[in-house]
Design a protein around this motif. Sequence first.
Motif, short mmCIF file in Angstrom:
data_model
loop_
_atom_site.label_atom_id
_atom_site.label_comp_id
_atom_site.label_asym_id
_atom_site.label_seq_id
_atom_site.Cartn_x
_atom_site.Cartn_y
_atom_site.Cartn_z
N THR A 188 0.82 -1.20 0.00
CA THR A 188 0.00 0.00 0.00
C THR A 188 0.86 1.26 0.00
OG1 THR A 188 -1.64 -1.16 1.32
CG2 THR A 188 -1.78 1.21 1.29
N ARG A 189 2.00 1.18 0.62
CA ARG A 189 2.85 2.36 0.69
C ARG A 189 3.88 2.37 -0.41
NH1 ARG A 189 4.74 2.53 6.64
NH2 ARG A 189 4.23 0.33 6.66
N GLY A 190 3.55 1.68 -1.49
CA GLY A 190 4.35 1.84 -2.68
C GLY A 190 5.55 0.95 -2.81
N PHE A 191 5.70 -0.04 -1.93
CA PHE A 191 6.86 -0.91 -2.06
C PHE A 191 6.74 -1.75 -3.32
CE2 PHE A 191 10.54 -3.02 -0.60
CZ PHE A 191 10.44 -4.32 -1.05
N HIS A 192 7.82 -1.81 -4.08
CA HIS A 192 7.77 -2.57 -5.32
C HIS A 192 9.13 -3.18 -5.57
CE1 HIS A 192 9.05 1.53 -6.12
NE2 HIS A 192 9.82 1.02 -7.06
N GLN A 193 9.17 -4.12 -6.48
CA GLN A 193 10.45 -4.73 -6.83
C GLN A 193 11.22 -3.77 -7.71
OE1 GLN A 193 8.60 -8.50 -8.10
NE2 GLN A 193 10.51 -9.38 -7.41
N PRO A 194 12.34 -3.27 -7.25
CA PRO A 194 13.02 -2.24 -8.01
C PRO A 194 13.86 -2.75 -9.17
CG PRO A 194 14.23 -2.70 -6.01
CD PRO A 194 13.01 -3.56 -5.97
N ILE A 195 14.17 -4.00 -9.17
CA ILE A 195 15.13 -4.46 -10.18
C ILE A 195 14.41 -4.94 -11.42
CG2 ILE A 195 16.96 -6.09 -10.62
CD1 ILE A 195 17.50 -5.99 -7.60
N ASP A 196 14.94 -4.54 -12.53
CA ASP A 196 14.32 -4.88 -13.80
C ASP A 196 14.29 -6.39 -13.99
OD1 ASP A 196 14.95 -3.85 -17.23
OD2 ASP A 196 13.33 -4.96 -16.29
N LEU A 197 13.08 -6.93 -14.10
CA LEU A 197 12.96 -8.37 -14.16
C LEU A 197 13.49 -8.96 -15.45
CD1 LEU A 197 9.37 -8.73 -12.72
CD2 LEU A 197 11.47 -9.36 -11.60
N LYS A 198 13.37 -8.18 -16.51
CA LYS A 198 13.66 -8.80 -17.79
C LYS A 198 15.12 -8.72 -18.19
CE LYS A 198 9.03 -7.68 -19.36
NZ LYS A 198 8.87 -6.48 -18.51
N ALA A 199 15.95 -8.20 -17.32
CA ALA A 199 17.35 -8.07 -17.73
C ALA A 199 18.22 -9.11 -17.04
CB ALA A 199 17.86 -6.67 -17.41
N PRO A 200 18.44 -10.22 -17.68
CA PRO A 200 19.29 -11.25 -17.08
C PRO A 200 20.75 -10.87 -17.12
CG PRO A 200 18.59 -11.94 -19.25
CD PRO A 200 17.94 -10.63 -19.01
N GLY A 201 21.05 -9.82 -17.88
CA GLY A 201 22.44 -9.41 -18.03
C GLY A 201 23.14 -9.16 -16.73
N ASN A 202 22.42 -8.58 -15.77
CA ASN A 202 23.05 -8.28 -14.48
C ASN A 202 23.51 -9.54 -13.78
OD1 ASN A 202 22.66 -5.48 -14.63
ND2 ASN A 202 20.53 -5.72 -14.01
N LEU A 203 22.62 -10.51 -13.76
CA LEU A 203 22.96 -11.75 -13.08
C LEU A 203 24.13 -12.43 -13.78
CD1 LEU A 203 22.22 -13.71 -10.86
CD2 LEU A 203 20.69 -14.85 -12.44
N VAL A 204 24.09 -12.43 -15.10
CA VAL A 204 25.17 -13.07 -15.85
C VAL A 204 26.50 -12.40 -15.54
CG1 VAL A 204 26.07 -13.49 -18.14
CG2 VAL A 204 23.67 -13.87 -17.69
N SER A 205 26.51 -11.08 -15.49
CA SER A 205 27.79 -10.42 -15.23
C SER A 205 28.26 -10.68 -13.81
CB SER A 205 27.71 -8.93 -15.52
OG SER A 205 26.73 -8.33 -14.74
N LEU A 206 27.33 -10.84 -12.88
CA LEU A 206 27.74 -11.19 -11.52
C LEU A 206 28.39 -12.56 -11.49
CD1 LEU A 206 24.95 -10.10 -9.00
CD2 LEU A 206 27.22 -9.16 -9.26
N ILE A 207 27.76 -13.49 -12.21
CA ILE A 207 28.30 -14.85 -12.24
C ILE A 207 29.69 -14.85 -12.89
CG2 ILE A 207 27.96 -17.15 -13.22
CD1 ILE A 207 24.99 -16.75 -12.93
#
Lengths: 534, 338, 269
Positions: free
Chosen positions: B201-220
């Motif tokens: 209700t107070r606007g909390f949302h998932q901030p990270i772009d769901l469709k960009a797997p690039g971030n995870l890949v670069s972390l790995i």
Amino acid sequence: MIKFTDLTFRYSLRSQAVFEDVNFEIIPGTLTLVTGASGSGKSTLLRCINGLVPHFSGGIIAGKIQVFGSDPIAEGVEVMAHKVGFVFQEPESQFVFDVIEDEIAFSLENAGVPRQEMERRIQEVLQMVRLSPLRKKNLSEISGGEQQKVAIASALVTQPLVLILDEPTSQLDPISADEVLKFVIELKNHLNLTVLISEHRLERLLPYTDMILNLNAERRAIIGKPQEILPLMDQVPPIVEIAQRLKFSPLPLTPATFPQVRLAHKPINQIEKHCKPQDSQPACLEIDGLSARLNDQLILNDVSFNLHRGEILVLMGPNGAGKTTLLRSVLKMIPHSGKVTLMGADTDNLQFAEIIQEIAYLPQNPNDLLFAESVIDELKITLKNHGKDAEGLDFYVFLKSFDLGHLGDQYPRDLSVGERQRTALAAVTVHDPRIIFLDEPTRGMDYDAKKRLNFLFHHWRQLGKAILLVTHDVEFAARLADRVVILENGNLMFCGAPRTAFTEFPAYQTQTARVFTDTGWITPDDIPPDLDLQ
Amino acid sequence: MIHSIVWMIWLLVVMVFILSTRNPVYLSLILVGLLFFGQSLAREKKIKNWVLANLRFLLAMILLSTLINGIFSHVGQTILFTIPQKWPLIGGNFTLDSLVYGAINGLVIGALYILFNVINLALSIKQLTWLIPRAFHPIAMMVTISLTFFPSIQKRAREIKEAQMIRGNPMKKIVDWLPIFIPLLVTSLENAFLLAESMTTRGFHQPIDLKAPGNLVSLILGAFFVFSGWILQLFNYPRYLSAPLFVIGFGLILLTLMTVGKHSKITRYHLEEWKPMDIMITIVIVLYLVLFIYLRWADGMPSLNYSPYPYLSIPTLQTIGLLFCILPFVPMIIKRHD
Amino acid sequence: MNKTRLLRLATDLIVIFLGLFSLASPFFFTQARDIDNQAASFPIMVSLIILLCLMIVIFEAQTSLLDSKMIAFLAVLTAINAGLRFLENAIPGPGGFSPTFFLIILSGYYFGSRIGFLVGAMTLLVSAIITGGIGPWLPGQMITAGWVGQSAILVTFLVNKFAWRGKPVEIILLSGFGGLWGILYGAIMNLWFWPFLGAGAGQTFSHNAGALENLQRYVAYYLATSLVWDIMRAVGNILIISIMTASVLKVFQRFKQRFSFQIQGEPEQ
């Protein structure tokens, strides 16, 4: 402006709709009271306004909603968060952080408001609810009423147009409840908010209500001015009930607006309630000079009174007066000085197991007790705990007196709030204790549940059981107290007839008493049907 | 209060120093310094017996590692006694050298333990949660809520226990805890649902772009680079091979986290300010680090590499080394000076 | 297999492979530990690699799993479990008796490997923060506790394959699993300390000392130190799980529907 057009909603796994074809329009700047029995769909309806339904809850929704130009069904909760603020029922479960200012900042953080602006808005909103000096305090250190004010502040800090409150005072004592509602009214006027508030205890809000939206048992909604809707409602506050009986029209909404009642002649059937109701009945619990300390603080100071068989004794007092401590001392859960005599025996010489054989205790959260698969299993567990045989006991008959006769095999946590409470009561009394302690049983209950509880108490009284009832609910207590004890700061302030307690102490005056002064009437039932008015 | 990042820098540098040396004198000095520093912090927080508790662990650790190394390792010149070889594993010479080596091991691990305990004292719980990078906001939220709920869950557990006891629960066997645990679990999960509502209700949302797997890949990828660098180092490949791998790996990870952090539009209310005291401490510590790296690279700082093998000797000391042992006191001195 | 599932699988494998490898590396890298300086930084490097693994899993979970409901759900479970950890001192059970694991195992068993992993890892983190007990071995503790939850999915496979749900076998399996981890957890955690204490680093090994002999030494070291403790923990786990499972699973069942409404991607089961 909020407009619902032909709105129908049901949960995915249920075939029956929560509400159907709901149509209403709410004018900006008004306060709308949302009423209806528990489980009637009030909460669901309110959650449609900010999009929690259907986005958070799931389910199938049909129809249109418009909230100040936005469509919650299309936009979702995050977008609606800018326009709609929501305050929930349980103060403690709403809080993410432990410090007040952090909690208020939460909405602003999510919205990406820059820090300077955040600071300004937080200060502003804290001043509005008058909690500025407490801003660094821990949320667990403040009272329930102040917690709700923080919740309101958190909702208002994003400067919404609409403020929705879902039973905000049901967990609070009357004084805190009044304070919170007073604030809501102030804030509404100051900020020109559109307020929707759902409440069971209508009496406080009626004077300020512009419209009432009522959800009835047929899952339909009706909206109108209080004067129009009140006659159509099943559950009304005592004032309105009295007015209806006396056939006043238009219905007065507060004792203040109640027309001056002058009786033609002194009423003849005054109800006499003695301090010692049945002198013939022995005292099953004698408390003599009870004192108790907690963390080096004196909580109870030399309290003495007795509890008799077949008697309902109501224990009242402000928060922190020591009521719960008293119950716990008698049960030997905390050390105490003074003498407690149970059924003629000094409790100092009794084992804990013996004490709980005779005294049952319903805690403030009846849910704390329920863990079995069915209602009947709960009963069996208590019997086993006390080493009693479950053979030959007709559980269904026993449950009937709790209005649960048909629910014996149900999973307790699926039941309604009132049913769960009565399940807990059945579970703690199945071993036939002579004394029953109840700690704030009317919290969050609607009129219907309270009525059933009332029946149960009378049933117990007939069986000769003794009941010690701790409550803030003055109207409820007035309907069934045989005697009243008032504690304040650990001291016994009053022990005597209900008539005196509910008429002469301003903090405990019932609405009936406020209207009919000098009569000793404390509930609408006290008023004789053939009343002669001038 | 000293800025949390300053504490992290201090932690890093002290850790580097502890891990670079096996000189028992240096290690003992650092330990004493840490205990001293920790005691002053503990006194501020009104915690009793901090030094005692830590000493107890330290001694236990030293004892354990001394004995184990003595029993299993049979290398060294100063033989105390001999166990016949036919005994598996423990057969062989029982040498003083290996005992000393074990003791030094114990000193190192003890020093690390106490170092972290000092950090635990220095940083408040709030500061710990602020250290979590913005890229990990959802998990930081989870930790925050967990910490917020913890006391109320304890309280609820007590209330339930009381209510069930009055209902006759004898609270003797494990089974008797079921009537307490289950209502606690159910009520808490119900509250979790309400809380989630309140957050949303107070606007909390998932901030990270769901469709960009690039971030995870670069972390790995980054993790693999670091890992490879480590493997190379373990097999004693030259530094100029393993070091770049480390740099690329960490760089990739840091870059990814920073990018993700920037994308989230969530702002933070609390900001720790960098006070002059913080800047001074940082400068001093960084100077220490630079000096240390230079000395190691230039002449190796021989006093650091003490070893009881092949024969026992008295550890050598350099004034420079002693200077580094003052590291624990730096924040304390500067803070007092403020 | 679509991208999300692929990534998720990759993350799971990495966590297991890299993590286990790092911890077990002392067995393989005898020669590496000859250099004195290396031996000291070894555990820190292991912790660092493990930290990176944790980061990867959490990052992945954030993008696909952690909406407000799941965050609240995990937070509450973690808070309860962290509280249970303190009960270790309060319950008059045998030493090493740890009620923390049963909730981790059951969460992993019922809700899936990632939730199981998160409950495990986060419980250790939160209780470390609360007790002010963050130490260099925390990443090791977190990932091992995470594995406890993550591996429960093996039991799920078995139970689903043979349709054992609701039967006593289910509880026996879970209890046994808990017992196994009671010992395994201690064994794995000791691996972190092992390079310091008993690896005998810094002296030349006999040249035929390979992984096997190191394993022997490790077993001996383990036996000497924490086996007794871990056996008690295992027994405790077996007891607790056999008593609590049925009721807890029923509670999970009732909540699953409410909390899984908006999980992105496919449902865990």
